[in-house]
Scaffold this motif. Structure first.
Motif, PDB file in Angstrom:
ATOM      1  N   LEU A 142       0.829  -1.206   0.000  1.00  0.00           N
ATOM      2  CA  LEU A 142       0.000   0.000   0.000  1.00  0.00           C
ATOM      3  C   LEU A 142       0.863   1.256   0.000  1.00  0.00           C
ATOM      4  O   LEU A 142       0.540   2.253  -0.650  1.00  0.00           O
ATOM      5  CB  LEU A 142      -0.925  -0.006   1.210  1.00  0.00           C
ATOM      6  CG  LEU A 142      -1.985  -1.115   1.241  1.00  0.00           C
ATOM      7  CD1 LEU A 142      -2.782  -1.046   2.539  1.00  0.00           C
ATOM      8  CD2 LEU A 142      -2.896  -1.016   0.038  1.00  0.00           C
ATOM      9  N   GLY A 143       1.970   1.215   0.741  1.00  0.00           N
ATOM     10  CA  GLY A 143       2.874   2.360   0.746  1.00  0.00           C
ATOM     11  C   GLY A 143       3.485   2.617  -0.614  1.00  0.00           C
ATOM     12  O   GLY A 143       3.598   3.768  -1.056  1.00  0.00           O
ATOM     13  N   ALA A 144       3.889   1.545  -1.306  1.00  0.00           N
ATOM     14  CA  ALA A 144       4.462   1.693  -2.647  1.00  0.00           C
ATOM     15  C   ALA A 144       3.439   2.282  -3.608  1.00  0.00           C
ATOM     16  O   ALA A 144       3.763   3.161  -4.421  1.00  0.00           O
ATOM     17  CB  ALA A 144       4.964   0.342  -3.145  1.00  0.00           C
ATOM     18  N   LEU A 145       2.204   1.815  -3.521  1.00  0.00           N
ATOM     19  CA  LEU A 145       1.155   2.334  -4.398  1.00  0.00           C
ATOM     20  C   LEU A 145       0.845   3.789  -4.076  1.00  0.00           C
ATOM     21  O   LEU A 145       0.562   4.588  -4.988  1.00  0.00           O
ATOM     22  CB  LEU A 145      -0.097   1.486  -4.270  1.00  0.00           C
ATOM     23  CG  LEU A 145       0.007   0.047  -4.788  1.00  0.00           C
ATOM     24  CD1 LEU A 145      -1.296  -0.690  -4.582  1.00  0.00           C
ATOM     25  CD2 LEU A 145       0.406   0.027  -6.260  1.00  0.00           C
ATOM     26  N   ALA A 146       0.911   4.158  -2.797  1.00  0.00           N
ATOM     27  CA  ALA A 146       0.665   5.549  -2.426  1.00  0.00           C
ATOM     28  C   ALA A 146       1.701   6.472  -3.059  1.00  0.00           C
ATOM     29  O   ALA A 146       1.374   7.559  -3.549  1.00  0.00           O
ATOM     30  CB  ALA A 146       0.670   5.694  -0.903  1.00  0.00           C
TER      31      ALA A 146
END
Length: 557
Positions: A91-95
């Motif tokens: 999720l952090g990478a996608l953010a």
């Protein structure tokens, strides 16, 4: 311009012929873009055209093509980061991907150029070189991804070579299965790269040493890399230690580069090696993506901060976090972090020379953002550190950094980009609006002399041919778009050489408002070889070229 290229192919232009014949006709100018992307865009366009009018089908194509690539990017980032760090980190990478304008902005409509596809392929290589699993399959997929990235364009070559070299180093130090990965990578790229080159290059050009496309110079470098990295793998029973393997690899690479230098040596100066110096100076001082960090710092500090501040802040925070957690990280995670930090560092170095090289770091930055979220999950729920950690994560988000840069630096105007080429000062978007193009389209079908950015828009939305476009294989097209407006004499000579019928400029464009010559043309008496044909047009000024008077006044070539 990509849309024009797709239209020309669908209208019957050869798959192997990517010349744009409506720029400086009748010869046109040579382009170096990949037909493979044209095929993907055309597939969507033709499917949409079965149920929509052509104009709406084209709109659907320029929306769905980058959206399709964005979906693939989401899958790669989510799956790869999850495999390395867990679902929260994904999720952090996608953010980071979705909120960093430099990265996510490459995947939004109407970005149908080649940058997003190159970033996608290179990001796939980044994760394929790190995730645990079937090494041979991962290596083969990585080799194909690398070949595809090179077939699309060479801008990501430093990152591709870095990842390849890091896997070779890991093998030298005895990482299990890295030899299988390298073996299948080498076989895959050896087969795929020449096939992809042959698939988009006419046989008559196979031997030409182009420096801006997949051609013999790059194939020669690839061959050196394959031999240098595979010999230690094949001889690993003899070369039992890292020193021996590294010495053999470096020796083979050195000899190979020396032998291949006559083929690729001219390319060391970059893709502009064949461009005359006076035109190269125009590119390096007027085209936004080719500007150095030092020039942008003076001219457009807000733009520089929006591009470079997010990856720098994320990388520094991730590095500090990695040092604090170094005893809690596994070997795969450590390797991934080292690779990510190195890629960000290389991208920053190249970006100081040309800002477009910031793309080199894009595969690594989302992973580092994911690592920051992973580190947050390691903080116990009862710890008072969770609240300040959340604050740091929010402030480090690219959106927060970009907004802070905009608020603090507040430029007078942002650059307006057409096809990723932009004059440093900002033209009015109205120059490229439907109403402006409609005004130009009412002219009799003709050859139109324009400023640099206006040329491709006229090609896309009118039947006219043009004299100017920002593509480096044509020095004349570059010079006509900027250099020709240095003085009345240079414009007179350029009009004569091009045999243009009209000179068309925006009423409030960037170059038009800063060039003394163009300001004078709009406010003073015209030379004898131009006559005002603007009539009722509002967005553009139109001047008819009086060719007889031009020749008499000494404008003949």
């Amino acid at each position: 311009m990509r849309l024009v290229e797709v239209r020309d192919w669908l209208a019957g232009q050869s798959w192997f012929d990517t010349r744009q014949y409506r720029i400086l006709p009748p010869e046109g100018i040579s382009m170096h873009w990949s037909r493979y992307l044209d095929a993907g865009i055309a597939a969507i366009l033709l499917a949409a055209a079965t149920v929509l009018p052509m104009a709406q089908a084209e709109l659907a194509a320029v929306i769905f093509w980058p959206s399709f690539l964005a979906c693939l990017m989401v899958l790669i980032l989510a799956h790869g980061t999850n495999r390395l760090l867990g679902p929260a980190s994904a999720l952090g990478a996608l953010a980071v991907f979705l909120s960093w304008g430099k990265l996510g902005g490459e995947f939004v409509a109407p970005r149908i150029d080649h940058h997003n596809a190159q970033i996608l392929c290179t990001t796939a290589l980044f994760y394929l070189s790190l995730v645990p699993g079937r090494a041979r399959l991962l290596g083969a997929l990585a080799g194909i991804s690398t070949a595809c990235a090179l077939a699309i364009g060479l801008e990501m070559l430093p990152t591709l070579a870095t990842i390849w070299g890091l896997v070779a180093l890991r093998h030298a130090f005895g990482e299990p299965k890295s030899g299988d990965w390298l073996m299948c990578f080498g076989i895959a790229i050896t087969i795929a790269a020449p096939l992809l080159m042959a698939g988009q290059t006419p046989a008559s050009d196979w031997a030409l040493p182009y420096c801006d496309v997949l051609a013999p110079p790059v194939l020669a470098l690839g061959a050196v890399g394959v031999v240098a990295t595979l010999v230690p793998v094949l001889a690993q029973r003899v070369l039992t230690g890292p020193v021996a393997r590294l010495l053999v690899m470096v020796s083979i690479a050195t000899v190979g580069l020396w032998l291949a230098y006559p083929l690729f040596g001219r390319c060391v100066a970059g893709p502009y090696s064949d461009v005359p110096q006076h035109v190269r100076a125009i590119i390096e001082s007027n085209v936004t993506e080719a500007l150095s960090a030092s020039i942008l710092l003076r001219a457009q500090p807000e733009l520089l901060a929006r591009i470079l501040a997010p990856p720098v802040i994320i990388a520094l925070l991730a590095m500090a976090t990695a040092l604090r957690l170094r005893d809690r990280l596994g070997p795969v995670q450590r390797r991934a972090l080292v690779q990510a930090f190195l890629i960000v560092g290389i991208g920053l170095v190249f970006a100081t020379v040309q800002i477009r090289a910031a793309n080199l770091m894009t595969p690594a930055v989302p992973f580092l953002g994911g690592f920051m979220v992973y580190a947050f999950t390691l903080i116990p729920r009862e710890s008072f550190l969770r609240i300040p950690a959340v604050v740091v994560l929010v402030l480090a988000m690219p959106t927060s950094v970009e907004r802070a840069a905009t608020f603090l630096l507040r430029p007078a105007a942002m650059p307006f980009e057409v096809g990723h080429k932009a004059i440093a000062a900002a033209p009015d978007a109205g120059c490229y609006s439907a109403s402006a193009m409609a005004e130009i389209a009412t002219l009799p079908k003709s050859l139109v002399f324009t400023t640099l950015n206006l040329g491709p828009a006229i090609l896309a939305y009118t039947p006219h041919s043009v004299t100017s476009a920002g593509y480096h294989r044509s020095s004349a097209a570059y010079w006509n778009g900027i250099g020709a407006f240095e003085s009345e004499a240079t414009l007179q000579a350029a009009l004569a050489r091009s045999e243009a019928d009209y000179l068309v400029i925006c009423t409030d464009g960037a170059l038009e408002s800063t060039s003394p010559l163009l300001v004078a043309l709009q406010s003073r008496a015209l030379p004898a070889w131009l006559s005002d044909a603007t009539e009722g047009r509002k967005r553009v000024r139109v001047f008819q070229v009086e060719k007889a008077a031009l020749a008499v006044s000494g404008g003949a070539p």
